[in-house]
Design a protein around this motif. Structure first.
Motif, PDB file in Angstrom:
ATOM      1  N   ARG A   1       0.087  36.435  14.441  1.00  0.00           N
ATOM      2  CA  ARG A   1      -0.314  36.853  15.784  1.00  0.00           C
ATOM      3  C   ARG A   1      -1.793  36.588  16.029  1.00  0.00           C
ATOM      4  NH1 ARG A   1      -0.798  42.241  17.333  1.00  0.00           N
ATOM      5  NH2 ARG A   1      -2.115  42.362  15.476  1.00  0.00           N
ATOM      6  N   ASP A   2      -2.614  36.849  15.023  1.00  0.00           N
ATOM      7  CA  ASP A   2      -4.053  36.620  15.178  1.00  0.00           C
ATOM      8  C   ASP A   2      -4.370  35.136  15.328  1.00  0.00           C
ATOM      9  OD1 ASP A   2      -4.385  39.339  14.985  1.00  0.00           O
ATOM     10  OD2 ASP A   2      -5.114  39.312  12.920  1.00  0.00           O
ATOM     11  N   LYS A   3      -3.565  34.293  14.711  1.00  0.00           N
ATOM     12  CA  LYS A   3      -3.778  32.844  14.792  1.00  0.00           C
ATOM     13  C   LYS A   3      -3.331  32.276  16.131  1.00  0.00           C
ATOM     14  CE  LYS A   3      -2.380  28.486  12.565  1.00  0.00           C
ATOM     15  NZ  LYS A   3      -3.740  27.918  12.429  1.00  0.00           N
TER      16      LYS A   3
ATOM     17  N   ILE B   1       6.363  31.592  14.031  1.00  0.00           N
ATOM     18  CA  ILE B   1       7.651  32.209  13.678  1.00  0.00           C
ATOM     19  C   ILE B   1       7.597  32.765  12.259  1.00  0.00           C
ATOM     20  CG2 ILE B   1      10.146  31.902  13.534  1.00  0.00           C
ATOM     21  CD1 ILE B   1       9.018  31.393  16.319  1.00  0.00           C
ATOM     22  N   VAL B   2       8.084  33.994  12.085  1.00  0.00           N
ATOM     23  CA  VAL B   2       8.237  34.617  10.769  1.00  0.00           C
ATOM     24  C   VAL B   2       9.712  34.962  10.587  1.00  0.00           C
ATOM     25  CG1 VAL B   2       7.632  36.566   9.284  1.00  0.00           C
ATOM     26  CG2 VAL B   2       5.896  35.558  10.796  1.00  0.00           C
ATOM     27  N   LEU B   3      10.297  34.461   9.505  1.00  0.00           N
ATOM     28  CA  LEU B   3      11.681  34.808   9.173  1.00  0.00           C
ATOM     29  C   LEU B   3      11.674  36.015   8.243  1.00  0.00           C
ATOM     30  CD1 LEU B   3      13.279  31.305   8.400  1.00  0.00           C
ATOM     31  CD2 LEU B   3      13.123  32.502  10.608  1.00  0.00           C
ATOM     32  N   GLY B   4      12.281  37.103   8.685  1.00  0.00           N
ATOM     33  CA  GLY B   4      12.491  38.248   7.809  1.00  0.00           C
ATOM     34  C   GLY B   4      13.861  38.154   7.166  1.00  0.00           C
ATOM     35  N   GLN B   5      13.919  38.429   5.866  1.00  0.00           N
ATOM     36  CA  GLN B   5      15.187  38.356   5.137  1.00  0.00           C
ATOM     37  C   GLN B   5      15.293  39.571   4.215  1.00  0.00           C
ATOM     38  OE1 GLN B   5      15.190  34.423   3.328  1.00  0.00           O
ATOM     39  NE2 GLN B   5      15.375  33.401   5.305  1.00  0.00           N
ATOM     40  N   PRO B   6      15.671  40.724   4.764  1.00  0.00           N
ATOM     41  CA  PRO B   6      15.671  41.960   3.973  1.00  0.00           C
ATOM     42  C   PRO B   6      16.879  42.167   3.084  1.00  0.00           C
ATOM     43  CG  PRO B   6      16.287  42.438   6.231  1.00  0.00           C
ATOM     44  CD  PRO B   6      15.920  40.969   6.191  1.00  0.00           C
ATOM     45  N   HIS B   7      17.958  41.397   3.291  1.00  0.00           N
ATOM     46  CA  HIS B   7      19.217  41.728   2.618  1.00  0.00           C
ATOM     47  C   HIS B   7      19.779  40.618   1.727  1.00  0.00           C
ATOM     48  CE1 HIS B   7      20.177  44.949   5.905  1.00  0.00           C
ATOM     49  NE2 HIS B   7      19.440  45.431   4.933  1.00  0.00           N
TER      50      HIS B   7
ATOM     51  N   LEU C   1      14.606  24.478   8.115  1.00  0.00           N
ATOM     52  CA  LEU C   1      14.992  24.323   9.520  1.00  0.00           C
ATOM     53  C   LEU C   1      13.788  24.206  10.452  1.00  0.00           C
ATOM     54  CD1 LEU C   1      18.004  26.779   9.893  1.00  0.00           C
ATOM     55  CD2 LEU C   1      18.029  24.324   9.413  1.00  0.00           C
ATOM     56  N   LEU C   2      12.640  24.756  10.050  1.00  0.00           N
ATOM     57  CA  LEU C   2      11.448  24.716  10.898  1.00  0.00           C
ATOM     58  C   LEU C   2      10.228  24.509  10.032  1.00  0.00           C
ATOM     59  CD1 LEU C   2      10.236  25.092  13.772  1.00  0.00           C
ATOM     60  CD2 LEU C   2       9.943  27.521  13.180  1.00  0.00           C
ATOM     61  N   ASP C   3       9.499  23.435  10.281  1.00  0.00           N
ATOM     62  CA  ASP C   3       8.274  23.173   9.538  1.00  0.00           C
ATOM     63  C   ASP C   3       7.250  24.269   9.805  1.00  0.00           C
ATOM     64  OD1 ASP C   3       9.332  20.821   8.561  1.00  0.00           O
ATOM     65  OD2 ASP C   3       8.358  19.554  10.065  1.00  0.00           O
ATOM     66  N   GLY C   4       6.600  24.719   8.745  1.00  0.00           N
ATOM     67  CA  GLY C   4       5.518  25.681   8.890  1.00  0.00           C
ATOM     68  C   GLY C   4       5.943  27.112   9.113  1.00  0.00           C
ATOM     69  N   VAL C   5       7.229  27.391   9.010  1.00  0.00           N
ATOM     70  CA  VAL C   5       7.678  28.760   9.223  1.00  0.00           C
ATOM     71  C   VAL C   5       7.269  29.632   8.036  1.00  0.00           C
ATOM     72  CG1 VAL C   5       9.955  28.554   8.114  1.00  0.00           C
ATOM     73  CG2 VAL C   5       9.643  30.122  10.050  1.00  0.00           C
ATOM     74  N   THR C   6       6.958  30.893   8.322  1.00  0.00           N
ATOM     75  CA  THR C   6       6.689  31.873   7.270  1.00  0.00           C
ATOM     76  C   THR C   6       7.976  32.625   6.956  1.00  0.00           C
ATOM     77  OG1 THR C   6       4.350  32.160   7.829  1.00  0.00           O
ATOM     78  CG2 THR C   6       5.424  34.001   6.721  1.00  0.00           C
TER      79      THR C   6
ATOM     80  N   ALA D   1       4.981  46.203   4.056  1.00  0.00           N
ATOM     81  CA  ALA D   1       3.538  45.920   4.103  1.00  0.00           C
ATOM     82  C   ALA D   1       3.299  44.415   4.161  1.00  0.00           C
ATOM     83  CB  ALA D   1       2.847  46.530   2.886  1.00  0.00           C
ATOM     84  N   ALA D   2       4.073  43.668   3.393  1.00  0.00           N
ATOM     85  CA  ALA D   2       3.941  42.200   3.399  1.00  0.00           C
ATOM     86  C   ALA D   2       4.389  41.623   4.734  1.00  0.00           C
ATOM     87  CB  ALA D   2       4.762  41.604   2.261  1.00  0.00           C
ATOM     88  N   LEU D   3       5.488  42.123   5.268  1.00  0.00           N
ATOM     89  CA  LEU D   3       5.988  41.623   6.544  1.00  0.00           C
ATOM     90  C   LEU D   3       4.988  41.921   7.658  1.00  0.00           C
ATOM     91  CD1 LEU D   3       8.254  40.267   8.115  1.00  0.00           C
ATOM     92  CD2 LEU D   3       9.393  42.500   8.282  1.00  0.00           C
ATOM     93  N   ARG D   4       4.458  43.122   7.687  1.00  0.00           N
ATOM     94  CA  ARG D   4       3.455  43.487   8.690  1.00  0.00           C
ATOM     95  C   ARG D   4       2.229  42.586   8.582  1.00  0.00           C
ATOM     96  NH1 ARG D   4       2.839  45.782  13.423  1.00  0.00           N
ATOM     97  NH2 ARG D   4       4.164  47.547  12.804  1.00  0.00           N
ATOM     98  N   ALA D   5       1.774  42.340   7.364  1.00  0.00           N
ATOM     99  CA  ALA D   5       0.589  41.504   7.173  1.00  0.00           C
ATOM    100  C   ALA D   5       0.808  40.092   7.693  1.00  0.00           C
ATOM    101  CB  ALA D   5       0.210  41.476   5.691  1.00  0.00           C
ATOM    102  N   GLU D   6       1.988  39.532   7.447  1.00  0.00           N
ATOM    103  CA  GLU D   6       2.265  38.168   7.908  1.00  0.00           C
ATOM    104  C   GLU D   6       2.406  38.105   9.427  1.00  0.00           C
ATOM    105  OE1 GLU D   6       2.026  35.414   6.021  1.00  0.00           O
ATOM    106  OE2 GLU D   6       1.314  36.913   4.593  1.00  0.00           O
TER     107      GLU D   6
END
Length: 267
Positions: free
Chosen positions: A135-137, A13-19, A53-58, A125-130
């Motif tokens: 996904r690769d993992k 899971i990746v949390l995006g927070q743009p705002h 809220l979630l261990d290990g979340v990015t 660029a950072a969001l895409r990389a994460e």
């Protein structure tokens, strides 16, 4: 001031927070009018609300305010909701349709492009990389894009916004299992209302990254700010309300995490 921050984890899971960011460079801040300087359209306290809220979340979070440039808008300036009131890549008005810039200080096209390169592009660029790293993992990544907004804004929508507004661009940005799990958790949250693909169907971030066929799923959660904070200045975080809401968000993220780890999305 960093343009963005990344908290790297090993969950799918990746949390995006743009705002949630409130940084405005001094030269830009000086051009905002008194209304704009309030920064009223911030997704206030969004990082605090989701913290732990979630261990290990990015987490990938923009620190730059949306009045500088909106990290959840199409960089080409294409409207997310043609025919409806909305704000642009660099907003000229707030969510109530009121001007935010001093007279004659609206950003030029060249300035908007400079801001895009300085702030919008690095965040994405950072969001895409994460997302690609996750996904690769795991073989799959789920972008959970975290948003909040006042529950009543006549300029943008009629009436009272549901507490949970789920956006998947009509199911295009994620597997059906992800949407169904999200809808179920929100529907079972006692005392809260919810809608799927209502006024908010997912912003540019959700639509851009949500490519289920490529192993990247995306879903937007737009929370009514009344569920966890004071909706008017000084926009105070209300612990009692947030403490009631957070367990439902935790349940949701844990279910999505389990779903991703179950290989149900990679079959």
């Amino acid at each position: 001031m960093n343009v963005f921050d990344v908290i790297r984890g090993d969950s799918p899971i990746v949390l995006g927070q743009p705002h949630g960011g409130t940084f405005v460079p001094e030269d830009i801040h000086a051009r905002l009018n008194a209304n704009g300087r309030q920064l009223a359209d911030t997704d206030w306290h969004i990082t605090q609300l989701y913290d732990g809220l979630l261990d290990g979340v990015t987490v990938v979070k923009s620190n730059v305010h949306r009045y500088v440039i909106d990290a959840n808008r199409d960089p080409e300036g294409v409207s997310l909701y043609p025919g409806q009131n909305t704000t642009t890549l660099v907003p000229l008005t707030d969510f109530d349709g009121r001007e935010i810039w001093e007279e004659g200080q609206d950003p030029s096209a060249d300035e908007i492009e400079a801001r895009r390169l300085a702030y919008h592009a690095p965040y994405h660029a950072a969001l895409r990389a994460e997302l690609e790293r996750v996904r690769d993992k795991h073989g799959v990544a789920i972008l959970f894009d975290c948003h909040s907004i006042r529950s009543q804004i006549p300029f943008l929508f009629v009436g009272l916004l549901p507490d949970f507004s789920i956006g998947t661009n009509l199911g295009a940005t994620c597997a059906a299992e992800i949407e169904a799990a999200t809808v179920a958790v929100c529907a079972e949250a006692d005392g809260y209302s919810s809608v799927t693909n209502g006024r908010f169907k997912g912003g540019w971030t959700t639509r851009h990254y949500g490519q289920p066929e490529a192993g990247i799923h995306a879903i937007q959660m737009e929370l009514a700010q009344s569920t966890y904070m004071q909706e008017a200045a000084p926009w105070t975080y209300l612990d009692a309300r947030a403490d009631r809401l957070r367990p439902h968000l935790k349940t949701l993220l844990q279910k999505l995490n389990s779903l991703a780890l179950s290989e149900a999305l990679t079959r």
